[in-house]
Design a protein around this motif. Structure first.
Motif, PDB file in Angstrom:
ATOM      1  N   GLY A   1       0.845  -1.187   0.000  1.00 13.34           N
ATOM      2  CA  GLY A   1       0.000   0.000   0.000  1.00 13.34           C
ATOM      3  C   GLY A   1       0.879   1.235   0.000  1.00 13.34           C
ATOM      4  N   GLY A   2       0.720   2.081  -1.013  1.00 10.88           N
ATOM      5  CA  GLY A   2       1.549   3.275  -1.161  1.00 10.88           C
ATOM      6  C   GLY A   2       1.219   4.318  -0.108  1.00 10.88           C
ATOM      7  N   TRP A   3       2.187   4.692   0.695  1.00 10.85           N
ATOM      8  CA  TRP A   3       1.957   5.582   1.819  1.00 10.85           C
ATOM      9  C   TRP A   3       2.114   7.049   1.448  1.00 10.85           C
ATOM     10  CZ3 TRP A   3      -0.244   7.135   5.816  1.00 10.85           C
ATOM     11  CH2 TRP A   3       0.316   8.035   6.703  1.00 10.85           C
ATOM     12  N   ASN A   4       3.257   7.476   0.994  1.00  9.63           N
ATOM     13  CA  ASN A   4       3.472   8.892   0.698  1.00  9.63           C
ATOM     14  C   ASN A   4       3.119   9.255  -0.730  1.00  9.63           C
ATOM     15  OD1 ASN A   4       4.240   9.694   3.230  1.00  9.63           O
ATOM     16  ND2 ASN A   4       6.386   9.235   2.888  1.00  9.63           N
ATOM     17  N   MET A   5       2.395   8.404  -1.393  1.00 13.17           N
ATOM     18  CA  MET A   5       1.987   8.669  -2.762  1.00 13.17           C
ATOM     19  C   MET A   5       0.476   8.851  -2.799  1.00 13.17           C
ATOM     20  SD  MET A   5       4.348   5.659  -4.068  1.00 13.17           S
ATOM     21  CE  MET A   5       3.775   4.787  -2.654  1.00 13.17           C
ATOM     22  N   ILE A   6      -0.008   9.448  -3.829  1.00 13.51           N
ATOM     23  CA  ILE A   6      -1.442   9.635  -3.967  1.00 13.51           C
ATOM     24  C   ILE A   6      -2.086   8.329  -4.439  1.00 13.51           C
ATOM     25  CG2 ILE A   6      -3.228  10.929  -5.202  1.00 13.51           C
ATOM     26  CD1 ILE A   6      -1.615  12.590  -3.216  1.00 13.51           C
ATOM     27  N   ALA A   7      -2.896   7.745  -3.607  1.00 14.36           N
ATOM     28  CA  ALA A   7      -3.732   6.598  -3.961  1.00 14.36           C
ATOM     29  C   ALA A   7      -3.014   5.574  -4.836  1.00 14.36           C
ATOM     30  CB  ALA A   7      -4.994   7.088  -4.641  1.00 14.36           C
ATOM     31  N   THR A   8      -1.963   4.970  -4.316  1.00 18.52           N
ATOM     32  CA  THR A   8      -1.146   4.050  -5.102  1.00 18.52           C
ATOM     33  C   THR A   8      -1.008   2.699  -4.412  1.00 18.52           C
ATOM     34  OG1 THR A   8       0.125   5.911  -5.958  1.00 18.52           O
ATOM     35  CG2 THR A   8       1.109   3.753  -6.202  1.00 18.52           C
ATOM     36  N   ALA A   9      -1.084   1.638  -5.216  1.00 21.93           N
ATOM     37  CA  ALA A   9      -0.760   0.286  -4.761  1.00 21.93           C
ATOM     38  C   ALA A   9       0.301  -0.258  -5.703  1.00 21.93           C
ATOM     39  CB  ALA A   9      -1.991  -0.608  -4.778  1.00 21.93           C
ATOM     40  N   CYS A  10       1.220  -1.045  -5.165  1.00 22.93           N
ATOM     41  CA  CYS A  10       2.279  -1.633  -5.981  1.00 22.93           C
ATOM     42  C   CYS A  10       2.269  -3.143  -5.817  1.00 22.93           C
ATOM     43  CB  CYS A  10       3.632  -1.080  -5.565  1.00 22.93           C
ATOM     44  SG  CYS A  10       3.781   0.691  -5.807  1.00 22.93           S
ATOM     45  N   ARG A  11       2.538  -3.824  -6.923  1.00 20.02           N
ATOM     46  CA  ARG A  11       2.593  -5.286  -6.921  1.00 20.02           C
ATOM     47  C   ARG A  11       3.980  -5.723  -7.374  1.00 20.02           C
ATOM     48  NH1 ARG A  11      -1.065  -7.522 -11.275  1.00 20.02           N
ATOM     49  NH2 ARG A  11       0.793  -7.227 -12.536  1.00 20.02           N
ATOM     50  N   TYR A  12       4.585  -6.628  -6.600  1.00 16.30           N
ATOM     51  CA  TYR A  12       5.882  -7.191  -6.953  1.00 16.30           C
ATOM     52  C   TYR A  12       5.694  -8.668  -7.263  1.00 16.30           C
ATOM     53  CZ  TYR A  12      10.733  -8.713  -6.573  1.00 16.30           C
ATOM     54  OH  TYR A  12      11.967  -9.262  -6.832  1.00 16.30           O
ATOM     55  N   ASP A  13       6.067  -9.070  -8.483  1.00 19.71           N
ATOM     56  CA  ASP A  13       5.940 -10.458  -8.912  1.00 19.71           C
ATOM     57  C   ASP A  13       7.339 -11.058  -9.026  1.00 19.71           C
ATOM     58  OD1 ASP A  13       5.494 -12.907 -10.099  1.00 19.71           O
ATOM     59  OD2 ASP A  13       4.227 -12.115 -11.706  1.00 19.71           O
ATOM     60  N   PRO A  14       7.766 -11.846  -8.024  1.00 22.60           N
ATOM     61  CA  PRO A  14       9.127 -12.378  -8.041  1.00 22.60           C
ATOM     62  C   PRO A  14       9.372 -13.379  -9.167  1.00 22.60           C
ATOM     63  CG  PRO A  14       7.888 -13.327  -6.224  1.00 22.60           C
ATOM     64  CD  PRO A  14       7.019 -12.272  -6.838  1.00 22.60           C
ATOM     65  N   SER A  15       8.322 -13.912  -9.782  1.00 23.54           N
ATOM     66  CA  SER A  15       8.509 -14.889 -10.860  1.00 23.54           C
ATOM     67  C   SER A  15       8.578 -14.231 -12.240  1.00 23.54           C
ATOM     68  CB  SER A  15       7.385 -15.928 -10.836  1.00 23.54           C
ATOM     69  OG  SER A  15       6.147 -15.312 -11.138  1.00 23.54           O
ATOM     70  N   ALA A  16       8.331 -12.941 -12.325  1.00 26.87           N
ATOM     71  CA  ALA A  16       8.390 -12.236 -13.607  1.00 26.87           C
ATOM     72  C   ALA A  16       9.839 -11.930 -13.976  1.00 26.87           C
ATOM     73  CB  ALA A  16       7.583 -10.948 -13.538  1.00 26.87           C
ATOM     74  N   GLN A  17      10.045 -11.588 -15.233  1.00 26.60           N
ATOM     75  CA  GLN A  17      11.379 -11.222 -15.700  1.00 26.60           C
ATOM     76  C   GLN A  17      11.830  -9.921 -15.046  1.00 26.60           C
ATOM     77  OE1 GLN A  17      11.358 -10.979 -19.962  1.00 26.60           O
ATOM     78  NE2 GLN A  17      10.726 -13.099 -20.234  1.00 26.60           N
ATOM     79  N   VAL A  18      13.127  -9.807 -14.862  1.00 27.47           N
ATOM     80  CA  VAL A  18      13.691  -8.573 -14.320  1.00 27.47           C
ATOM     81  C   VAL A  18      13.268  -7.420 -15.233  1.00 27.47           C
ATOM     82  CG1 VAL A  18      15.833  -7.343 -13.809  1.00 27.47           C
ATOM     83  CG2 VAL A  18      15.628  -9.770 -13.258  1.00 27.47           C
ATOM     84  N   GLY A  19      12.875  -6.325 -14.621  1.00 27.25           N
ATOM     85  CA  GLY A  19      12.377  -5.180 -15.373  1.00 27.25           C
ATOM     86  C   GLY A  19      10.870  -5.202 -15.558  1.00 27.25           C
ATOM     87  N   GLN A  20      10.252  -6.358 -15.270  1.00 30.60           N
ATOM     88  CA  GLN A  20       8.798  -6.489 -15.379  1.00 30.60           C
ATOM     89  C   GLN A  20       8.174  -6.964 -14.067  1.00 30.60           C
ATOM     90  OE1 GLN A  20       8.021  -9.072 -18.709  1.00 30.60           O
ATOM     91  NE2 GLN A  20       8.898  -7.641 -20.170  1.00 30.60           N
ATOM     92  N   ARG A  21       8.923  -6.923 -13.002  1.00 32.44           N
ATOM     93  CA  ARG A  21       8.442  -7.441 -11.726  1.00 32.44           C
ATOM     94  C   ARG A  21       7.499  -6.494 -11.002  1.00 32.44           C
ATOM     95  NH1 ARG A  21      13.921 -10.486  -9.653  1.00 32.44           N
ATOM     96  NH2 ARG A  21      13.751 -12.139 -11.197  1.00 32.44           N
ATOM     97  N   TRP A  22       7.616  -5.193 -11.266  1.00 29.93           N
ATOM     98  CA  TRP A  22       6.806  -4.204 -10.559  1.00 29.93           C
ATOM     99  C   TRP A  22       5.653  -3.718 -11.420  1.00 29.93           C
ATOM    100  CZ3 TRP A  22       7.130  -3.499  -5.573  1.00 29.93           C
ATOM    101  CH2 TRP A  22       8.326  -3.806  -4.917  1.00 29.93           C
ATOM    102  N   ALA A  23       4.496  -3.599 -10.797  1.00 28.00           N
ATOM    103  CA  ALA A  23       3.335  -2.954 -11.430  1.00 28.00           C
ATOM    104  C   ALA A  23       2.794  -1.947 -10.427  1.00 28.00           C
ATOM    105  CB  ALA A  23       2.267  -3.980 -11.784  1.00 28.00           C
TER     106      ALA A  23
END
Length: 190
Positions: A81-103
């Protein structure tokens, strides 16, 4: 310098971390994910071998450098849950390729029935159907938003609003959210 540790309950096992842990969750693959709240660090611990396998500083590709809550979905993806950002959630996918792990998912246009915007993400949890619930605040009301874990599309609550807001003289912030066995979200307000 002595760093904070994480410890396995009822054992003499501990692992030193290079940062102060704030939250933790274990995925279905028995990996422990540990979050540092303000600097946005995420670490991965193998609970079988009891080793620190990754000490990831959230970088530019994550857009989630300051997080508050941590959750896990059925695909063992980590949610913040994004704290100091405006209404943001982040997803980390450890099985995705490097450079595509964050959404990153932003909810800057979502409003509640009392026309308040969702400003800070806090607690985050995912139900069995892949619906993500994130608690937060607008400064004057405790709030909850829900969205699809794959697309980030906000899912309206009954009545058609995208944010469920609760206002009272004593409650202004939703700090945590959990999902019960029947799929109902529960929110800790203060």
């Amino acid at each position: 310098m002595r760093w904070p540790t994480i410890e396995r309950a009822f054992s003499n096992t501990s692992i030193a971390l290079g940062f102060g842990p704030y939250g933790a969750i274990v995925d279905r693959l028995q990996r422990l994910w540990v979050l540092e709240v303000d600097k946005g660090r995420l670490a991965e611990v193998d609970t079988i071998s009891v080793t620190l396998t990754s000490d990831q500083i959230l970088g530019a590709d994550s857009n989630c450098t300051s997080s508050y809550g941590i959750g896990i979905d059925g695909k063992s993806r980590v949610w913040l849950g994004g704290w100091n950002m405006i209404a943001t959630a982040c997803r980390y996918d450890p099985s995705a390729q490097v450079g595509q792990r964050w959404a990153t998912f932003k909810f800057t246009t979502a409003t509640s029935d009392n026309n308040t915007a969702f400003t800070k993400g806090r607690g985050i949890a995912v139900d069995a159907d892949g619906v993500v619930y994130m608690s937060g605040s607008s400064g004057s009301s405790a709030q909850l938003i829900r969205f699809d874990a794959e697309t980030g599309a906000a899912i309206p609550f009954p009545g058609g609003t995208f944010i469920d807001a609760y206002e009272s003289a004593t409650t202004h912030t939703s700090i945590g959210v959990g999902i019960d066995g029947d799929g109902h979200p529960w929110v800790a307000n203060r």
